[in-house]
Design a protein around this motif. Structure first.
Motif, PDB file in Angstrom:
ATOM      1  N   UNK A 165      63.244  24.671 -34.556  1.00  0.00           N
ATOM      2  CA  UNK A 165      62.820  25.018 -35.919  1.00  0.00           C
ATOM      3  C   UNK A 165      64.013  25.459 -36.759  1.00  0.00           C
ATOM      4  N   UNK A 166      64.898  26.256 -36.169  1.00  0.00           N
ATOM      5  CA  UNK A 166      66.075  26.690 -36.908  1.00  0.00           C
ATOM      6  C   UNK A 166      66.974  25.535 -37.300  1.00  0.00           C
ATOM      7  N   UNK A 167      67.054  24.539 -36.425  1.00  0.00           N
ATOM      8  CA  UNK A 167      67.917  23.392 -36.693  1.00  0.00           C
ATOM      9  C   UNK A 167      67.360  22.502 -37.804  1.00  0.00           C
ATOM     10  N   UNK A 168      66.054  22.308 -37.833  1.00  0.00           N
ATOM     11  CA  UNK A 168      65.476  21.305 -38.732  1.00  0.00           C
ATOM     12  C   UNK A 168      64.864  21.858 -40.011  1.00  0.00           C
ATOM     13  N   UNK A 169      64.327  23.069 -39.973  1.00  0.00           N
ATOM     14  CA  UNK A 169      63.596  23.562 -41.140  1.00  0.00           C
ATOM     15  C   UNK A 169      64.465  23.726 -42.384  1.00  0.00           C
ATOM     16  N   UNK A 170      65.600  24.474 -42.320  1.00  0.00           N
ATOM     17  CA  UNK A 170      66.403  24.644 -43.551  1.00  0.00           C
ATOM     18  C   UNK A 170      66.919  23.334 -44.143  1.00  0.00           C
ATOM     19  N   UNK A 171      67.534  22.443 -43.350  1.00  0.00           N
ATOM     20  CA  UNK A 171      68.028  21.199 -43.964  1.00  0.00           C
ATOM     21  C   UNK A 171      66.910  20.294 -44.465  1.00  0.00           C
ATOM     22  N   UNK A 172      65.736  20.366 -43.825  1.00  0.00           N
ATOM     23  CA  UNK A 172      64.622  19.550 -44.298  1.00  0.00           C
ATOM     24  C   UNK A 172      64.212  19.962 -45.707  1.00  0.00           C
ATOM     25  N   UNK A 219      70.789  31.322 -35.392  1.00  0.00           N
ATOM     26  CA  UNK A 219      72.020  30.645 -34.974  1.00  0.00           C
ATOM     27  C   UNK A 219      71.951  29.152 -35.282  1.00  0.00           C
ATOM     28  N   UNK A 220      70.831  28.522 -34.966  1.00  0.00           N
ATOM     29  CA  UNK A 220      70.713  27.088 -35.218  1.00  0.00           C
ATOM     30  C   UNK A 220      70.493  26.797 -36.693  1.00  0.00           C
ATOM     31  N   UNK A 262      66.598  21.767 -28.259  1.00  0.00           N
ATOM     32  CA  UNK A 262      65.451  21.985 -27.381  1.00  0.00           C
ATOM     33  C   UNK A 262      65.886  22.362 -25.972  1.00  0.00           C
ATOM     34  N   UNK A 263      66.842  21.617 -25.428  1.00  0.00           N
ATOM     35  CA  UNK A 263      67.304  21.886 -24.058  1.00  0.00           C
ATOM     36  C   UNK A 263      67.979  23.252 -23.985  1.00  0.00           C
ATOM     37  N   UNK A 264      68.840  23.541 -24.953  1.00  0.00           N
ATOM     38  CA  UNK A 264      69.563  24.804 -24.940  1.00  0.00           C
ATOM     39  C   UNK A 264      68.618  25.989 -25.123  1.00  0.00           C
ATOM     40  N   UNK A 265      67.726  25.911 -26.114  1.00  0.00           N
ATOM     41  CA  UNK A 265      66.780  27.003 -26.339  1.00  0.00           C
ATOM     42  C   UNK A 265      65.869  27.232 -25.146  1.00  0.00           C
ATOM     43  N   UNK A 274      62.095  27.697 -31.081  1.00  0.00           N
ATOM     44  CA  UNK A 274      62.835  28.492 -32.067  1.00  0.00           C
ATOM     45  C   UNK A 274      64.125  27.801 -32.477  1.00  0.00           C
ATOM     46  N   UNK A 275      64.865  27.286 -31.504  1.00  0.00           N
ATOM     47  CA  UNK A 275      66.112  26.585 -31.824  1.00  0.00           C
ATOM     48  C   UNK A 275      65.831  25.302 -32.602  1.00  0.00           C
TER      49      UNK A 275
END
Length: 202
Positions: free
Chosen positions: A100-107, A31-32, A83-86, A97-98
């Protein structure tokens, strides 16, 4: 319209009673990741849409409250939100998990694009394209601000609206220091909210 299709047509301010079961760690990551990959001009727009409207993991009020907390924490707001939501849904593992999902692909994508931009950044067509994208980014941000204001406008919460306008005026118009405004606004808003809830309870 069939009964099954009715909830999709309603305003996304959905009661907490219809929340689904907490998502899996993989679901949080995906999702993130989708939010970050779709988040041209900022992830906040797509985060609110996914969390409140699509997955219904939070109501509009809960999202506003969580984002408000993340806004006052140091660091990027949307990273704090992940972080807070996950963590709220799946504990520390959910927060990771949230995050990593947020930062890994755009990085990964930005690393490749940075290499390309370093070689072709002076091309005039590319510079004009980036200027157009920046205009769209501003529009997206304005749109999500109005969506987040909807719960306050629906409740006609005069105190909340006055505080919101006061903070906007202090920072956006008078250009007062952010830290000084927050030192006044946060205790004041907490006090007003507590007082109003006591009156309602009485």
């Amino acid at each position: 319209m069939s009964p099954d299709s009715a909830p999709a047509a309603q305003e996304p301010d959905i009661p907490a009673a219809v929340h689904r079961l907490p998502p899996s760690l993989w679901a949080l990551f995906l999702a993130f990741a989708r939010m970050s990959l779709a988040g041209f001009g900022g992830v906040l727009v797509f985060a609110r849409r996914a969390i409140v409207e699509q997955h219904r993991w939070m109501t509009a009020d809960e999202f506003n409250e969580t984002f408000a907390l993340c806004h006052f924490l140091p660091g990027p707001n949307i990273v704090n939100l992940s972080m807070v939501f996950g963590s709220r849904l799946r504990g520390i593992a959910g927060g990771v998990a949230a995050f990593a999902g947020l930062l890994l692909p755009p990085t990964l994508i930005m690393t490749v694009l940075a290499i390309i931009y370093a070689r072709f950044g002076d091309v005039d067509v590319l510079r004009r394209s980036l200027a157009g994208i920046s205009c769209a980014a501003v529009g997206l941000l304005i749109a999500v601000v109005f969506r987040m204001m909807t719960p306050l406008l629906k409740r006609m919460d005069a105190a909340a609206l006055i505080l919101m306008l006061a903070v906007f005026t202090a920072i956006g118009v008078l250009c007062l220091p952010l830290q000084a405004v927050l030192l006044v606004a946060i205790p004041l808003s907490i006090g007003v909210t507590s007082l109003m809830r006591r009156k309602v309870a009485a």
